[in-house]
Design a protein around this motif. Structure first.
Motif, PDB file in Angstrom:
ATOM      1  N   GLN A  66      37.029 -34.230  18.626  1.00  0.00           N
ATOM      2  CA  GLN A  66      38.445 -34.568  18.543  1.00  0.00           C
ATOM      3  C   GLN A  66      39.338 -33.350  18.762  1.00  0.00           C
ATOM      4  N   ALA A  67      38.819 -32.160  18.468  1.00  0.00           N
ATOM      5  CA  ALA A  67      39.626 -30.944  18.605  1.00  0.00           C
ATOM      6  C   ALA A  67      39.183 -30.060  19.762  1.00  0.00           C
ATOM      7  N   VAL A  68      37.881 -30.077  20.075  1.00  0.00           N
ATOM      8  CA  VAL A  68      37.348 -29.185  21.109  1.00  0.00           C
ATOM      9  C   VAL A  68      36.469 -29.995  22.058  1.00  0.00           C
ATOM     10  N   SER A  69      36.681 -29.826  23.340  1.00  0.00           N
ATOM     11  CA  SER A  69      35.869 -30.529  24.332  1.00  0.00           C
ATOM     12  C   SER A  69      34.568 -29.762  24.574  1.00  0.00           C
ATOM     13  N   PRO A  70      33.420 -30.431  24.415  1.00  0.00           N
ATOM     14  CA  PRO A  70      32.147 -29.733  24.663  1.00  0.00           C
ATOM     15  C   PRO A  70      31.926 -29.405  26.134  1.00  0.00           C
ATOM     16  N   ASP A  71      32.652 -30.081  27.021  1.00  0.00           N
ATOM     17  CA  ASP A  71      32.504 -29.830  28.457  1.00  0.00           C
ATOM     18  C   ASP A  71      33.399 -28.685  28.926  1.00  0.00           C
ATOM     19  N   GLN A  72      34.628 -28.633  28.396  1.00  0.00           N
ATOM     20  CA  GLN A  72      35.574 -27.622  28.844  1.00  0.00           C
ATOM     21  C   GLN A  72      35.436 -26.309  28.069  1.00  0.00           C
ATOM     22  N   GLU A  73      35.054 -26.390  26.797  1.00  0.00           N
ATOM     23  CA  GLU A  73      34.890 -25.187  25.972  1.00  0.00           C
ATOM     24  C   GLU A  73      33.530 -25.211  25.275  1.00  0.00           C
ATOM     25  N   PRO A  74      32.441 -25.112  26.029  1.00  0.00           N
ATOM     26  CA  PRO A  74      31.102 -25.262  25.435  1.00  0.00           C
ATOM     27  C   PRO A  74      30.751 -24.162  24.425  1.00  0.00           C
ATOM     28  N   ILE A  75      31.200 -22.930  24.678  1.00  0.00           N
ATOM     29  CA  ILE A  75      30.872 -21.834  23.762  1.00  0.00           C
ATOM     30  C   ILE A  75      31.562 -22.035  22.418  1.00  0.00           C
ATOM     31  N   TYR A 120      32.657 -24.836  21.194  1.00  0.00           N
ATOM     32  CA  TYR A 120      32.074 -26.021  20.559  1.00  0.00           C
ATOM     33  C   TYR A 120      30.759 -25.659  19.865  1.00  0.00           C
ATOM     34  N   LEU A 121      29.958 -24.830  20.527  1.00  0.00           N
ATOM     35  CA  LEU A 121      28.685 -24.412  19.947  1.00  0.00           C
ATOM     36  C   LEU A 121      28.909 -23.559  18.698  1.00  0.00           C
ATOM     37  N   GLN A 122      29.914 -22.689  18.747  1.00  0.00           N
ATOM     38  CA  GLN A 122      30.245 -21.877  17.573  1.00  0.00           C
ATOM     39  C   GLN A 122      30.630 -22.752  16.382  1.00  0.00           C
ATOM     40  N   LEU A 123      31.443 -23.777  16.641  1.00  0.00           N
ATOM     41  CA  LEU A 123      31.873 -24.661  15.564  1.00  0.00           C
ATOM     42  C   LEU A 123      30.706 -25.483  15.020  1.00  0.00           C
ATOM     43  N   ALA A 124      29.777 -25.883  15.890  1.00  0.00           N
ATOM     44  CA  ALA A 124      28.608 -26.641  15.438  1.00  0.00           C
ATOM     45  C   ALA A 124      27.750 -25.799  14.497  1.00  0.00           C
ATOM     46  N   PHE A 125      27.502 -24.542  14.875  1.00  0.00           N
ATOM     47  CA  PHE A 125      26.702 -23.659  14.019  1.00  0.00           C
ATOM     48  C   PHE A 125      27.436 -23.332  12.713  1.00  0.00           C
ATOM     49  N   THR A 126      28.755 -23.105  12.808  1.00  0.00           N
ATOM     50  CA  THR A 126      29.531 -22.808  11.603  1.00  0.00           C
ATOM     51  C   THR A 126      29.564 -24.013  10.667  1.00  0.00           C
ATOM     52  N   SER A 127      29.707 -25.213  11.224  1.00  0.00           N
ATOM     53  CA  SER A 127      29.680 -26.427  10.405  1.00  0.00           C
ATOM     54  C   SER A 127      28.338 -26.585   9.711  1.00  0.00           C
ATOM     55  N   THR A 128      27.270 -26.252  10.424  1.00  0.00           N
ATOM     56  CA  THR A 128      25.933 -26.325   9.828  1.00  0.00           C
ATOM     57  C   THR A 128      25.798 -25.336   8.678  1.00  0.00           C
ATOM     58  N   PHE A 129      26.356 -24.140   8.865  1.00  0.00           N
ATOM     59  CA  PHE A 129      26.310 -23.139   7.791  1.00  0.00           C
ATOM     60  C   PHE A 129      27.075 -23.635   6.562  1.00  0.00           C
ATOM     61  N   PHE A 130      28.273 -24.184   6.776  1.00  0.00           N
ATOM     62  CA  PHE A 130      29.056 -24.711   5.658  1.00  0.00           C
ATOM     63  C   PHE A 130      28.323 -25.873   4.979  1.00  0.00           C
ATOM     64  N   ALA A 131      27.683 -26.711   5.777  1.00  0.00           N
ATOM     65  CA  ALA A 131      26.909 -27.821   5.206  1.00  0.00           C
ATOM     66  C   ALA A 131      25.804 -27.284   4.307  1.00  0.00           C
ATOM     67  N   GLY A 132      25.115 -26.236   4.769  1.00  0.00           N
ATOM     68  CA  GLY A 132      24.049 -25.642   3.971  1.00  0.00           C
ATOM     69  C   GLY A 132      24.560 -25.016   2.684  1.00  0.00           C
ATOM     70  N   VAL A 133      25.686 -24.312   2.756  1.00  0.00           N
ATOM     71  CA  VAL A 133      26.272 -23.705   1.555  1.00  0.00           C
ATOM     72  C   VAL A 133      26.662 -24.793   0.554  1.00  0.00           C
TER      73      VAL A 133
END
Length: 671
Positions: free
Chosen positions: A183-192, A194-207
């Motif tokens: 909804q905020a970042v396009s995985p096609d137009q800004e893949p890097i 988007y990938l950063q946010l996916a990993f950061t979200s995973t880290f927050f989920a783990g914490v």
């Protein structure tokens, strides 16, 4: 006659309440008492009275310590360390935090054979399904899914307490992450980014997950009721399936929205992009996958049929695509070989998207925890062992924190793969190590083989995997048992289907909280009567043979009395009194002169509840009606006698049982 607190040896069946019980329980006739009231001897018979005992007095510190222990340590995890030597305590501590040391000492070749078979079986399912297909749901490159099927299972095998849990990406968490980030970042137009946010979200989920486990706050996850989860999962499964129409039909331009209406509009708007080759292959393999699923469901011994079907379909479709040179069929393309690259440098904790990553992490963290712990407990109960929920939360949380630094996104225990793992005969968490080893071999040597794998086969695999989340029979059972639960289920289902996945999840949580508030603020209260031949008082709406006692109104409260429901308590008792007086006047009977509050089901009471009882007593005294309490539990008795309210009631108005209250107060009921 002396009643020694024993029920006569008569048999009474436990009856279900009538389909439509009236607000005021109906008067039930009995031969000895044509007006539905107990005979006079019931109220005047000699009964041995017992004193209501107050629990042993505790200091404030001791009471607080015991209360906190019950809230945060109900399982008493430190009991195993009592009366042990220092060396033994060290060993027990290692076994507690690293369960692999507990079962590893007894590991044998026989167990290894079983774990190897089950590990290879779930690997054949995990590589095409969780490894490649679910990453697509999260709008991530397929290789990220394979990375997430390698590192997290290894970590869980060291920290997890479940023997049957198969760890990896799951469909619902993948869908929620993909829909929220997109909804905020396009995985096609800004893949890097988007990938950063996916990993950061995973880290927050783990914490978030590890914090819940460490602070012993696992009960927070229980706010998602089974009913709302049934609706949410069903709606999400349909949304996931509809999203796969892009790959199943070969559509190139497809909506990024998740709503049912928007997806169907996009499907028919771009009907000119439908590719018959893709449709033919997709429908054929989807039919095969659904058939194998049906075969395994009908005959659990053939579990391997559905387990091997995804990988077999990938191999066959890849060969077909390679031979036909992929004319009209979209393929995965090149996938990088090698182990997980480090991604700690991609975690971002500043900027305008941190809030989005945090929200996504909490949402996916809650969903993955709910699924993982539920699956672990399910198979633990089947195999007769226990799973520590708080330890599982810490294990899953550490797994996701470490995974976010190794190019992995959020993972947990999958029900479908855990079921295959169990059916294949797994004995310990070594099956996860075997699965991770198979993924390792794939990452190092087999990645080029997936170049010609059609995207349509991934869509077919996803549809087959999530269709089992649509629990129609479960929804039907909810309708039969609890209409409010069914309403919550349908609200969550329609919220996901017609609005968005996030809104559906918000509705699910909101309805769960509303149901809890409704039960707390509006507790169940019943009018009770004596069952003939016994000294037992039961709900007159449930036990039709129960009879009223003249001049008495016995009210049962089936909930704790708190500030949230104390006002309702007084209002409801006054309504019971009014209805009972109207009934008595209509039948030319004595009005109520004593109200007995049966507190056997009142587990706790606070100061507001005590004040409400005192206020109710004053109101009733102005009408020459006595209010007495019967059978209060220990904590309620303690607070009652430690307050001014206890002195107001006095020991002569607090009784051991309803029968003793009735027998001790005949003089108070005289008009």
């Amino acid at each position: 006659m002396v009643v020694n607190n024993k029920v006569d040896s008569l048999s009474y069946d436990v009856e279900a309440p009538p389909a439509q019980a009236p607000t005021t329980p109906a008067v039930v006739s009995a031969p000895p008492t044509p007006r539905g009231e107990a005979p006079a001897m019931t109220t005047t018979a000699a009964v041995e009275l017992h004193k209501v005992s107050v629990p042993e007095r505790r200091s404030t510190a001791k009471a607080l310590r015991q209360r906190l222990a019950e809230v945060f340590f109900p399982d008493d995890p430190l009991h195993q360390f009592k009366n042990q030597s220092s060396a033994r305590r060290l060993v027990l501590a290692l076994q507690y935090f690293f369960p692999i040391f507990h079962w590893g000492s007894d590991y044998s070749l026989r167990l290894l054979r079983s774990d190897v078979v089950s590990g290879l079986t779930i690997a054949s399912l995990a590589i095409p399904q969780a490894g490649i297909s679910y990453a697509k749901l999260a709008n991530l490159p397929p290789i990220i899914g394979l990375y997430s099927s390698f590192v997290p299972p290894l970590i869980y095998s060291l920290l997890g307490s479940s023997r049957d849990l198969a760890v990896g990406p799951v469909s619902i968490a993948s869908l929620v992450m993909g829909s929220m980030l997109r909804q905020a970042v396009s995985p096609d137009q800004e893949p890097i980014l988007y990938l950063q946010l996916a990993f950061t979200s995973t880290f927050f989920a783990g914490v978030f997950q590890a914090s819940l486990g460490f602070l012993r706050l696992g009960f927070i996850v229980d706010f998602l009721s089974k009913a709302t989860l049934t609706g949410f999962m069903g709606g999400a499964a349909i949304i996931v399936s509809l999203q796969q129409l892009k790959g199943l039909l070969g559509i190139i331009h497809f909506t990024s929205q998740m709503g049912f209406v928007q997806v169907m509009h996009s499907v028919f708007k771009h009907h000119d992009e439908w590719a018959w080759q893709t449709i033919l292959m997709g429908v054929a393999f989807l039919a095969v996958l659904l058939t194998t699923r049906h075969i395994s469901a009908r005959n659990p011994k053939l579990f391997w049929v559905s387990a091997a079907a995804p990988l077999t379909s990938v191999i066959i479709s890849t060969i077909i695509s390679f031979v036909s040179k992929a004319h009209g069929i979209s393929v995965i393309g090149d996938l990088p070989k090698g182990l997980n690259p480090p991604s700690a440098n991609m975690l971002t904790f500043s900027g305008s998207y941190v809030g989005l990553a945090l929200n996504t992490g909490i949402m996916t963290g809650i969903l993955s925890l709910t699924e993982g712990i539920a699956v672990g407990r399910t198979f633990a109960s089947i195999n007769n062992y226990q799973v520590d929920g708080n330890k599982e939360m810490m294990a899953i949380g550490v797994m996701n924190m470490a995974g976010s630094c190794a190019s992995c996104y959020v993972t947990t225990g999958s029900f479908s793969r855990s079921a295959v793992n169990y059916s294949a005969g797994c004995k310990t968490a070594v099956s996860n190590i075997v699965m991770a080893s198979a993924v390792l071999v794939t990452l190092l040597f087999l990645m080029p083989l997936f170049h010609y794998t059609p995207n349509v086969i991934l869509s077919a695999i996803i549809i087959t995997a999530v269709i089992g989340l649509i629990d129609v029979r479960g929804a039907a059972r909810l309708w039969k048992v609890d209409k409010l639960d069914f309403l919550a289920c349908m609200a969550a289902f329609l919220g996901v289907l017609l609005v968005s996945v996030q809104m559906g999840l918000a509705i699910a949580v909101g309805i769960s909280l509303f149901k809890i508030l409704l039960q707390v603020t509006r507790p169940n209260m019943v009018v009770k009567g004596v069952v003939p031949g016994t000294a037992s008082y039961r709900s007159m709406a449930q036990y039709r043979e129960a009879m009223r006692v003249p001049s008495f109104l016995v009210v049962g409260v089936e909930s704790a009395i708190y500030f949230a429901n104390s006002m309702y308590l007084g209002e409801r008792i006054m309504r019971f009194l009014r209805e009972e007086d109207e009934r008595a006047a209509k039948c030319n009977q004595c009005p109520v002169r004593c109200i007995i509050l049966d507190m056997s089901a009142v587990a706790a009471i606070d100061t507001s509840g005590l004040d409400a009882l005192a206020e109710l007593k004053k109101v009733l005294e102005k009408r020459n009606i006595e209010l007495v309490l019967a059978n209060p539990v220990g904590s309620v008795t303690e607070r009652l006698y430690n307050s001014v309210v206890g002195k107001t009631f006095g020991s002569d108005r607090v009784f051991f049982s309803v029968a003793e209250a009735v027998a001790a107060a005949p003089h108070k009921t005289q008009p």
